[in-house]
Design a protein around this motif. Structure first.
Motif, PDB file in Angstrom:
ATOM      1  N   ASP A  43       0.824  -1.233   0.050  1.00  0.00           N
ATOM      2  CA  ASP A  43      -0.044   0.137   0.017  1.00  0.00           C
ATOM      3  C   ASP A  43       0.988   1.285  -0.041  1.00  0.00           C
ATOM      4  OD1 ASP A  43      -1.965   1.850   0.187  1.00  0.00           O
ATOM      5  OD2 ASP A  43      -2.655   1.289   2.018  1.00  0.00           O
ATOM      6  N   SER A  44       0.768   2.196  -0.941  1.00  0.00           N
ATOM      7  CA  SER A  44       1.537   3.389  -1.119  1.00  0.00           C
ATOM      8  C   SER A  44       0.959   4.456  -0.054  1.00  0.00           C
ATOM      9  CB  SER A  44       1.286   3.971  -2.294  1.00  0.00           C
ATOM     10  OG  SER A  44      -0.047   4.096  -2.686  1.00  0.00           O
ATOM     11  N   ALA A  45      -0.067   4.269   0.616  1.00  0.00           N
ATOM     12  CA  ALA A  45      -0.687   5.098   1.559  1.00  0.00           C
ATOM     13  C   ALA A  45      -0.552   4.496   2.870  1.00  0.00           C
ATOM     14  CB  ALA A  45      -2.088   5.560   1.461  1.00  0.00           C
ATOM     15  N   SER A  46       0.599   5.034   3.750  1.00  0.00           N
ATOM     16  CA  SER A  46       0.900   4.395   4.775  1.00  0.00           C
ATOM     17  C   SER A  46      -0.103   4.703   5.963  1.00  0.00           C
ATOM     18  CB  SER A  46       2.081   4.951   5.367  1.00  0.00           C
ATOM     19  OG  SER A  46       2.376   4.671   6.790  1.00  0.00           O
ATOM     20  N   GLN A  59      15.981  -9.522  -1.567  1.00  0.00           N
ATOM     21  CA  GLN A  59      16.811  -8.447  -0.827  1.00  0.00           C
ATOM     22  C   GLN A  59      16.184  -7.101  -1.197  1.00  0.00           C
ATOM     23  OE1 GLN A  59      19.378  -8.718   1.299  1.00  0.00           O
ATOM     24  NE2 GLN A  59      19.615  -6.368   1.596  1.00  0.00           N
ATOM     25  N   SER A  60      15.602  -6.843  -2.173  1.00  0.00           N
ATOM     26  CA  SER A  60      14.742  -5.724  -2.559  1.00  0.00           C
ATOM     27  C   SER A  60      13.607  -5.688  -1.584  1.00  0.00           C
ATOM     28  CB  SER A  60      14.373  -5.511  -3.809  1.00  0.00           C
ATOM     29  OG  SER A  60      13.631  -6.929  -4.386  1.00  0.00           O
ATOM     30  N   GLN A  61      12.913  -6.782  -1.711  1.00  0.00           N
ATOM     31  CA  GLN A  61      11.695  -6.880  -0.747  1.00  0.00           C
ATOM     32  C   GLN A  61      12.016  -6.294   0.869  1.00  0.00           C
ATOM     33  OE1 GLN A  61       9.666 -10.592  -0.443  1.00  0.00           O
ATOM     34  NE2 GLN A  61       7.689  -9.320  -0.224  1.00  0.00           N
ATOM     35  N   ARG A  62      13.186  -7.229   1.251  1.00  0.00           N
ATOM     36  CA  ARG A  62      13.729  -6.597   2.642  1.00  0.00           C
ATOM     37  C   ARG A  62      14.088  -5.439   2.764  1.00  0.00           C
ATOM     38  NH1 ARG A  62      15.946 -12.132   2.063  1.00  0.00           N
ATOM     39  NH2 ARG A  62      17.777 -11.292   1.339  1.00  0.00           N
ATOM     40  N   GLU A  63      14.752  -4.666   1.873  1.00  0.00           N
ATOM     41  CA  GLU A  63      15.142  -3.304   2.003  1.00  0.00           C
ATOM     42  C   GLU A  63      13.930  -2.247   1.899  1.00  0.00           C
ATOM     43  OE1 GLU A  63      17.925  -2.292  -1.128  1.00  0.00           O
ATOM     44  OE2 GLU A  63      19.446  -3.599   0.154  1.00  0.00           O
ATOM     45  N   LYS A  64      12.873  -2.663   1.009  1.00  0.00           N
ATOM     46  CA  LYS A  64      11.672  -1.843   0.900  1.00  0.00           C
ATOM     47  C   LYS A  64      10.979  -2.057   2.029  1.00  0.00           C
ATOM     48  CE  LYS A  64       7.219  -1.666  -1.468  1.00  0.00           C
ATOM     49  NZ  LYS A  64       6.473  -2.342  -2.641  1.00  0.00           N
ATOM     50  N   PHE A  65      10.890  -3.157   2.838  1.00  0.00           N
ATOM     51  CA  PHE A  65       9.976  -3.352   4.267  1.00  0.00           C
ATOM     52  C   PHE A  65      11.093  -2.475   5.166  1.00  0.00           C
ATOM     53  CE2 PHE A  65       9.355  -5.097   8.289  1.00  0.00           C
ATOM     54  CZ  PHE A  65       8.218  -5.634   8.200  1.00  0.00           C
ATOM     55  N   ALA A  66      12.463  -2.609   5.141  1.00  0.00           N
ATOM     56  CA  ALA A  66      13.179  -1.979   6.132  1.00  0.00           C
ATOM     57  C   ALA A  66      12.867  -0.285   5.987  1.00  0.00           C
ATOM     58  CB  ALA A  66      14.637  -2.253   5.985  1.00  0.00           C
ATOM     59  N   ASP A  86      11.064   4.978   7.543  1.00  0.00           N
ATOM     60  CA  ASP A  86      10.182   6.087   7.497  1.00  0.00           C
ATOM     61  C   ASP A  86       8.766   6.554   8.517  1.00  0.00           C
ATOM     62  OD1 ASP A  86      11.841   6.680   5.146  1.00  0.00           O
ATOM     63  OD2 ASP A  86      10.757   5.931   3.799  1.00  0.00           O
ATOM     64  N   GLU A  87       8.312   5.451   8.805  1.00  0.00           N
ATOM     65  CA  GLU A  87       7.052   5.511   9.421  1.00  0.00           C
ATOM     66  C   GLU A  87       7.460   5.632  10.923  1.00  0.00           C
ATOM     67  OE1 GLU A  87       3.804   2.895   7.241  1.00  0.00           O
ATOM     68  OE2 GLU A  87       4.556   2.202   8.940  1.00  0.00           O
ATOM     69  N   GLU A 116      18.652  -2.853  10.292  1.00  0.00           N
ATOM     70  CA  GLU A 116      19.814  -3.067   9.648  1.00  0.00           C
ATOM     71  C   GLU A 116      20.200  -4.655   9.466  1.00  0.00           C
ATOM     72  OE1 GLU A 116      22.271  -1.342   8.263  1.00  0.00           O
ATOM     73  OE2 GLU A 116      21.047   0.298   8.558  1.00  0.00           O
ATOM     74  N   PHE A 117      19.368  -5.624  10.397  1.00  0.00           N
ATOM     75  CA  PHE A 117      19.310  -6.884  10.205  1.00  0.00           C
ATOM     76  C   PHE A 117      18.575  -7.436   8.908  1.00  0.00           C
ATOM     77  CE2 PHE A 117      20.221  -6.158  14.553  1.00  0.00           C
ATOM     78  CZ  PHE A 117      21.141  -7.362  15.071  1.00  0.00           C
ATOM     79  N   LEU A 118      17.690  -6.631   8.497  1.00  0.00           N
ATOM     80  CA  LEU A 118      17.064  -7.013   7.341  1.00  0.00           C
ATOM     81  C   LEU A 118      17.681  -6.816   5.868  1.00  0.00           C
ATOM     82  CD1 LEU A 118      13.123  -5.955   8.018  1.00  0.00           C
ATOM     83  CD2 LEU A 118      14.334  -8.404   8.235  1.00  0.00           C
ATOM     84  N   LYS A 119      18.452  -5.496   6.287  1.00  0.00           N
ATOM     85  CA  LYS A 119      19.105  -5.159   4.948  1.00  0.00           C
ATOM     86  C   LYS A 119      20.394  -5.725   4.725  1.00  0.00           C
ATOM     87  CE  LYS A 119      17.638   0.013   5.267  1.00  0.00           C
ATOM     88  NZ  LYS A 119      18.104   1.447   5.376  1.00  0.00           N
ATOM     89  N   LEU A 120      20.899  -6.583   5.665  1.00  0.00           N
ATOM     90  CA  LEU A 120      22.284  -7.039   5.800  1.00  0.00           C
ATOM     91  C   LEU A 120      22.323  -8.000   4.759  1.00  0.00           C
ATOM     92  CD1 LEU A 120      24.698  -6.940   7.710  1.00  0.00           C
ATOM     93  CD2 LEU A 120      23.795  -9.006   8.751  1.00  0.00           C
ATOM     94  N   LYS A 121      23.600  -7.959   3.941  1.00  0.00           N
ATOM     95  CA  LYS A 121      23.634  -8.945   2.721  1.00  0.00           C
ATOM     96  C   LYS A 121      24.537  -9.901   3.054  1.00  0.00           C
ATOM     97  CE  LYS A 121      22.883  -5.125  -0.743  1.00  0.00           C
ATOM     98  NZ  LYS A 121      23.647  -4.187  -1.677  1.00  0.00           N
ATOM     99  N   ASP A 122      25.565  -9.630   3.927  1.00  0.00           N
ATOM    100  CA  ASP A 122      26.302 -10.436   4.339  1.00  0.00           C
ATOM    101  C   ASP A 122      26.307 -10.909   5.893  1.00  0.00           C
ATOM    102  OD1 ASP A 122      28.716 -12.012   5.187  1.00  0.00           O
ATOM    103  OD2 ASP A 122      30.124 -10.279   4.718  1.00  0.00           O
ATOM    104  N   LEU A 123      25.896 -12.107   5.996  1.00  0.00           N
ATOM    105  CA  LEU A 123      25.384 -12.641   7.200  1.00  0.00           C
ATOM    106  C   LEU A 123      26.483 -12.913   8.247  1.00  0.00           C
ATOM    107  CD1 LEU A 123      22.513 -15.085   6.271  1.00  0.00           C
ATOM    108  CD2 LEU A 123      22.352 -12.957   7.265  1.00  0.00           C
TER     109      LEU A 123
END
Length: 742
Positions: free
Chosen positions: A567-570, A623-630, A635-636, A670-677
């Motif tokens: 949803d674009s409207a938060s 990864q893109s979905q995780r970054e979008k989520f994060a 922002d919220e 940052e745990f969701l954005k993390l690429k290198d575990l």
């Protein structure tokens, strides 16, 4: 003295003389002064010889005088011995002489009685007439003439009875006849006494109008006092005591005065409790005026009328003090309610400048020590009864205050705002006005009573806080069962009331602070009051937060869902609109309460937001979905934090200056954005340093959002958790202590 001793003394004297001569003739020029030395020594010898002769002559004269005295004493002893022998020779003839003179003695006694009878014959024949005349004089207030007649009658009777008393005890018939004949005399004495007691009873009035009446009465009383003393002396010698003696009229004077004073004190009670609640105030005030007026009369009028040995001024001071003490002691058991403090306050006035401490009276009390008007035990008893009344008043008034405010909560009206525009009720003002009134009243008695009332006030104020809290909890429970319109304004007023009560408590603590052994006890009482209202304030603000949460939790629970992510409207926009709506009401909060609410609101919404994220079960695959989520969460969180920061507050309190709980959300993301575990260890360690109470379950729930770690999230966390991090305060609580994982 033996010959040996004389020779030894001569040798010693010769040596001493030789030594003195050798000392005087040590130089040649001293030989020329030999004649001078000889004359000086000779003169000295002559002087000592003269002194010795004088001493010897004095000694001889003394011996001569002593011998003369001894000779005289010997002659006196011989003469006394001769007289004693003569007396011993006369003793056997005395019993015979007594028998021979028996008739002479009887005739002598009869002659004496006849002489007394002849002397009192005129009075004997005129007794009925004199009695009637004396009664008439008493009725006409001619007391001196009446007393003269009475004295003559009493003397006549007493002399005749005394002569009969000297005879053998076989003349009881004559005695009874005389007593009967003079029977009216004793009644006359009582009648005259009654007239005198009436005058003495009205002393304070008489000395101002007719002081001569008092003087006349006192002259008669003094004559009777002298007659009492004569009768007592004759009784000690002969065993005869006249009828009605001693009269002790002087003692009766002070008894009558005491009765009069007691009547003056108790006789000015014109009302009782049923007529006027202020009856005791009026009664004691009138008593004070009467005592002051009477004592001035005693000082300026009675002093000149009474004989000096009566000591009338100090005696009357003590009489008034004694009677007042007795009267108050009896009255204590009849008092009730606030009458106890009226009495305690009046005791101070009694000793103050309005009465006994007045400059006119104080002069006569310089050398007089008056005992306490009421004993220490009685004063303590009255004090305890007053304190019990205070406690009863507090219970009733504070309970009524809560009932009155509870009714206002159920009404359809908003609370009134103070001059600064903050909602409040009359409760803080009513409560502390009540306390201040009691303290002002107590201050008129003693500082000790002020402290005791203050301590009781704080104890009941602590109880009031508990009752107030119970009422608020009932109101909040009823509201959340069936939400009403005025809950938020009323709860704002309640939190502001608590702040006002805490501020007033601190003011009273500062105003009545003192350095003594009881201050710690008093400080603890104030601390209990402040702590109780502080807890209630925190709970009332918590209810305001709960009211908000009921409206925004539906939106926050959507966080983390697929619909929310796409949803674009938060949903946070709806939360912000709700917050803005509530913030309009929060302008009526006091600044310190606004600050407290802001902190609680930040914690509550941040906790709800984080908990909503961690409780989601749908994994983020790419990864893109995780970054979008994060990024959306970050922002919220920023939007929510900014929205809460718009809550106006000019209050500054270092206890509330801290980092926002929303600051942890970017760190969690940052745990969701993390690429290198392999960097997971560093991320966990860094988060633990700032949030030591975060648990492995929190990390596991967070990693479970990643598709690539969902299956082994628990294992990854266990492998990455550090065994120990130096410098971590494990007891410090953060927002994670309140976040539970489903």
């Amino acid at each position: 003295m033996s010959k040996v001793n004389i020779e030894a003394l001569e040798k010693e004297t010769y040596k001493t003389a030789l030594k003195q001569v050798s000392n005087m003739l040590q130089r040649p020029d001293q030989l020329e002064k030999i004649e001078q030395y000889k004359r000086r020594v000779k003169s000295n010898i002559n002087s000592k010889e003269g002194m010795l002769k004088t001493a010897m002559q004095t000694q001889l004269d003394g011996v001569k005088t002593g011998l003369i005295h001894l000779k005289t004493a010997q002659q006196d002893i011989s003469e006394i011995k001769k007289i004693i022998h003569d007396i011993e020779d006369l003793f056997p003839s005395i019993p015979v002489l007594v028998d021979k003179l028996k008739y002479v003695r009887e005739e002598s006694m009869k002659h004496s009685q006849y002489a007394v009878s002849m002397e009192n014959l005129k009075h004997i024949f005129n007794v009925p007439e004199t009695v009637a005349k004396t009664r008439e004089l008493i009725r006409e207030d001619k007391l001196l003439e009446a007393h003269k007649n009475l004295s003559e009658l009493e003397n006549s009777r007493d002399n005749l009875l005394y002569q009969l008393h000297r005879l053998a005890p076989t003349n009881n018939a004559d005695k009874n006849m005389l007593k009967h004949y003079y029977g009216e005399v004793e009644k006359l004495s009582d009648e005259l006494g009654k007239q005198l007691w009436l005058i003495i009873r009205l002393t304070l009035n008489s000395v101002r109008k007719e002081p001569s009446v008092i003087v006349t009465a006192l002259r008669i009383i003094e004559r009777e006092e002298r007659a009492d003393q004569f009768a007592i002396r004759r009784s000690e010698a002969s065993g005869f005591m006249p009828i009605g003696r001693p009269k002790n009229w002087r003692k009766r004077v002070f008894e009558i005065l005491e009765e009069s004073v007691m009547d003056r004190i108790s006789g000015n009670k014109f009302q009782d409790r049923s007529d006027d609640k202020m009856w005791l105030v009026l009664h004691l005030e009138m008593t004070k005026k009467i005592i002051f007026s009477d004592l001035k009369v005693v000082m300026y009028a009675c002093k000149s009328c009474f004989p000096p040995d009566y000591q009338i001024v100090p005696r009357m001071f003590h009489l008034y003090h004694k009677c007042l003490s007795t009267y108050l002691q009896e009255m204590v058991s009849t008092l009730e309610g606030n009458e106890y403090i009226t009495l305690l306050n009046w005791l101070n006035e009694y000793e103050g400048p309005q009465l006994m401490g007045h400059e006119e009276l104080r002069f006569y009390l310089l050398d007089e020590k008056l005992s306490p008007l009421l004993s220490a035990e009685t004063v303590e008893e009255v004090t305890m009864k007053y304190l019990a009344t205070v406690e009863k008043n507090y219970k009733e008034w504070l309970a009524n205050t809560i009932r009155h405010e509870s009714k206002d909560w159920d009404s359809n009206h908003h609370p009134e705002a103070d001059n600064a525009g903050h909602y409040q009720t009359t409760t803080p003002v009513i409560v502390f006005q009540m306390i201040d009134q009691h303290l002002q009243v107590a201050s008129s008695v003693s500082l000790d009573l002020v402290n005791r009332v203050l301590f009781i006030s704080m104890k009941h104020l602590t109880d009031f806080a508990k009752q107030y809290k119970e009422a608020v909890n009932r109101y909040a429970k009823a509201h959340f069962d069936n939400r009403t319109l005025n809950f938020t304004p009323n709860m704002i007023a309640i939190s502001n009331n608590c702040t006002g009560l805490m501020i007033n408590a601190r003011k009273f603590q500062d105003a009545y602070k003192k350095d003594d052994n009881n201050q710690n006890k008093m400080d603890r009482a104030f601390a209990a009051v402040i702590e109780s209202f502080g807890r209630l304030k925190h709970e009332s603000i918590g209810y305001l937060i709960q009211e908000i949460v009921l409206d925004v939790d539906r939106e926050i629970n959507k966080v983390g869902s697929n619909e929310w992510l796409e949803d674009s409207a938060s949903v946070v926009e709806n939360v912000c609109l709700t917050l803005e709506d509530y913030f309009r009401d929060y302008t009526y909060l006091k600044p310190e309460n606004t600050c407290s609410l802001k902190v609680q609101l930040q914690n509550r919404l941040a906790r709800s937001y984080i908990q909503a994220i961690l409780n989601k079960k749908t994994p983020l695959r790419s990864q893109s979905q995780r970054e979008k989520f994060a990024n959306k969460c970050i922002d919220e969180a920023r939007i929510l934090d900014n929205a809460i920061s718009k809550l106006p507050s000019s209050y500054r309190n270092d206890d509330h200056i801290s980092t926002s709980p929303f600051d942890v959300i970017p760190k969690l993301m940052e745990f969701l954005k993390l690429k290198d575990l392999s960097m997971l260890y560093l991320e966990i360690s860094g988060l633990l340093k700032n949030y030591p109470d975060i648990k492995p379950e929190h990390f596991t729930a967070l990693l479970s959002l990643r598709e690539d770690t969902k299956s082994n999230a628990r294992k990854k966390v266990e492998e990455s958790m550090p065994d120990e991090l130096p410098g971590i305060n494990e007891t410090r609580k953060t927002i994670f202590s309140e976040i539970n994982i489903n």
